[in-house]
Design a protein around this motif. Structure first.
Motif, short mmCIF file in Angstrom:
data_model
loop_
_atom_site.label_atom_id
_atom_site.label_comp_id
_atom_site.label_asym_id
_atom_site.label_seq_id
_atom_site.Cartn_x
_atom_site.Cartn_y
_atom_site.Cartn_z
N MET A 1 0.84 -1.20 0.00
CA MET A 1 0.00 0.00 0.00
C MET A 1 0.88 1.25 0.00
SD MET A 1 -2.96 1.17 2.74
CE MET A 1 -3.98 -0.24 2.37
N LYS A 2 0.52 2.18 -0.85
CA LYS A 2 1.28 3.42 -0.95
C LYS A 2 1.16 4.21 0.36
CE LYS A 2 1.44 7.73 -3.64
NZ LYS A 2 1.06 8.62 -2.52
N ILE A 3 2.29 4.73 0.86
CA ILE A 3 2.28 5.52 2.09
C ILE A 3 1.79 6.93 1.79
CG2 ILE A 3 3.75 6.59 3.85
CD1 ILE A 3 5.43 4.01 3.76
N ASP A 4 0.82 7.38 2.58
CA ASP A 4 0.33 8.75 2.38
C ASP A 4 0.32 9.57 3.67
OD1 ASP A 4 -1.89 7.75 3.73
OD2 ASP A 4 -3.10 7.55 1.92
N ALA A 5 0.87 9.01 4.77
CA ALA A 5 0.96 9.77 6.02
C ALA A 5 2.30 9.48 6.70
CB ALA A 5 -0.19 9.40 6.96
N VAL A 6 2.89 10.52 7.26
CA VAL A 6 4.20 10.43 7.91
C VAL A 6 4.08 11.05 9.30
CG1 VAL A 6 6.64 11.04 7.79
CG2 VAL A 6 5.35 10.64 5.67
N VAL A 7 4.50 10.28 10.32
CA VAL A 7 4.38 10.72 11.71
C VAL A 7 5.74 10.61 12.38
CG1 VAL A 7 3.21 10.34 13.91
CG2 VAL A 7 1.97 9.92 11.76
N PHE A 8 6.13 11.67 13.08
CA PHE A 8 7.42 11.71 13.77
C PHE A 8 7.22 11.77 15.28
CE2 PHE A 8 10.71 13.73 10.62
CZ PHE A 8 10.38 12.80 9.65
N ASP A 9 8.18 11.20 15.99
CA ASP A 9 8.38 11.47 17.41
C ASP A 9 8.93 12.89 17.55
OD1 ASP A 9 8.96 11.11 20.20
OD2 ASP A 9 10.99 10.50 19.68
N ILE A 10 8.92 13.41 18.77
CA ILE A 10 9.47 14.75 19.00
C ILE A 10 10.83 14.67 19.70
CG2 ILE A 10 9.13 16.99 20.12
CD1 ILE A 10 6.13 16.68 19.74
N ARG A 101 0.03 13.61 4.47
CA ARG A 101 -0.50 14.06 5.75
C ARG A 101 0.58 13.80 6.79
NH1 ARG A 101 -5.93 10.66 5.06
NH2 ARG A 101 -4.59 9.71 3.47
N THR A 102 0.78 14.75 7.69
CA THR A 102 1.89 14.63 8.63
C THR A 102 1.41 14.85 10.06
OG1 THR A 102 2.49 16.97 8.37
CG2 THR A 102 3.58 15.38 6.92
N GLY A 103 2.12 14.21 11.00
CA GLY A 103 1.75 14.36 12.39
C GLY A 103 2.92 14.09 13.32
N ALA A 157 -1.60 1.03 7.69
CA ALA A 157 -0.74 0.37 6.71
C ALA A 157 -0.18 1.35 5.68
CB ALA A 157 -1.50 -0.74 6.01
N ALA A 158 -0.74 2.55 5.63
CA ALA A 158 -0.28 3.58 4.71
C ALA A 158 0.42 4.72 5.45
CB ALA A 158 -1.44 4.12 3.89
N THR A 159 0.87 4.42 6.68
CA THR A 159 1.50 5.43 7.53
C THR A 159 2.87 4.95 7.96
OG1 THR A 159 -0.68 6.06 8.38
CG2 THR A 159 1.23 6.76 9.67
N ALA A 194 13.19 6.21 0.75
CA ALA A 194 13.02 4.91 0.09
C ALA A 194 11.58 4.40 0.26
CB ALA A 194 14.01 3.90 0.65
N LEU A 195 11.03 4.53 1.45
CA LEU A 195 9.66 4.09 1.69
C LEU A 195 8.65 4.93 0.93
CD1 LEU A 195 9.79 3.36 5.53
CD2 LEU A 195 9.20 1.70 3.74
N LEU A 196 8.93 6.22 0.82
CA LEU A 196 8.01 7.14 0.16
C LEU A 196 8.21 7.19 -1.35
CD1 LEU A 196 8.25 10.11 2.70
CD2 LEU A 196 6.44 8.40 2.55
#
Length: 212
Positions: A1-10, A101-103, A157-159, A194-196
């Motif tokens: 599944m194509k990744i469409d959301a990216v979430v980072f720790d702070i 989408r990012t978080g 699965a897309a994050t 690479a993932l994106l």
């Protein structure tokens, strides 16, 4: 599944947060035995991390242990907590919008949102922020990652999630997300790219004199 959301720790990722030895320094200053402050405040730190205390209640508990020194101690705690900005990674994350989408997902303490917003303006950097003290759960509980996905309207699965702490990376994977462990900016950016499916221009070859 194509990744469409990216979430980072702070902390440890977007904020560089080496230990400043705050509690040890204050214990030495006040003539307290090593480990005394954290032992006395362990329940305060844990409760404040999941929103079971207000910031005012947490301050009162610190004052019960340190008296008139509580305010100075907490000022140092927040200095260590906020660290210094990882400007390269902040710029990388910011540039992913609006394509992704990012978080942010952070194990936090009551008062963190206001202080980090004042210091770093995170609400303008990403689409949504999940703090453990607001969500009521901490990493690596799968619920905190799923809370972020729900807020972003993203399938787990897309994050993809980035964190510097391996148990939290594993927690994200257990929740169904892709996950990368942060060890350096170059490594994290390369693995995320690479993932994106992103590519970056390579440097031109050097000439005989070492110049491009």
């Amino acid at each position: 599944m194509k990744i469409d959301a990216v979430v980072f720790d702070i902390g440890g990722v977007l904020e560089l947060t080496p230990s400043l030895g705050v509690t040890a320094r204050w214990e030495e200053k006040l003539g307290l035995p090593a480990g005394h402050i954290d032992a006395q405040l362990e329940s305060t730190w844990l409760a404040g991390a999941v929103g079971e205390l207000t910031e005012g209640q947490a301050a009162a508990e610190v004052a019960n242990v340190l008296g008139a020194h509580a305010e100075g101690f907490m000022a140092d705690v927040w200095t260590e907590y906020l660290g210094t900005p990882n400007t390269e990674l902040m710029a990388y994350l910011g540039a992913l919008r609006p394509r992704y989408r990012t978080g942010l997902v952070s194990n936090s303490f009551v008062g963190a949102r206001e202080r980090e917003q004042a210091a770093y303006g995170y609400s303008g950097l990403v689409d949504h922020i999940v703090y453990s003290h607001e969500a009521g759960v901490r990493k690596p509980d799968p619920r905190i990652y799923l809370t972020a996905c729900d807020a972003l309207g993203a399938d787990p699965a897309a994050t993809v999630f980035l964190d510097d702490h391996e148990p939290y990376v594993e927690g994200a994977r257990a929740a169904g997300l892709h996950a990368v462990r942060f060890t350096s900016n170059a490594q994290a950016i390369a693995e995320l790219d690479a993932l994106l499916g992103l590519s970056r221009p390579s440097a031109p070859p050097a000439g005989p004199d070492g110049r491009p």
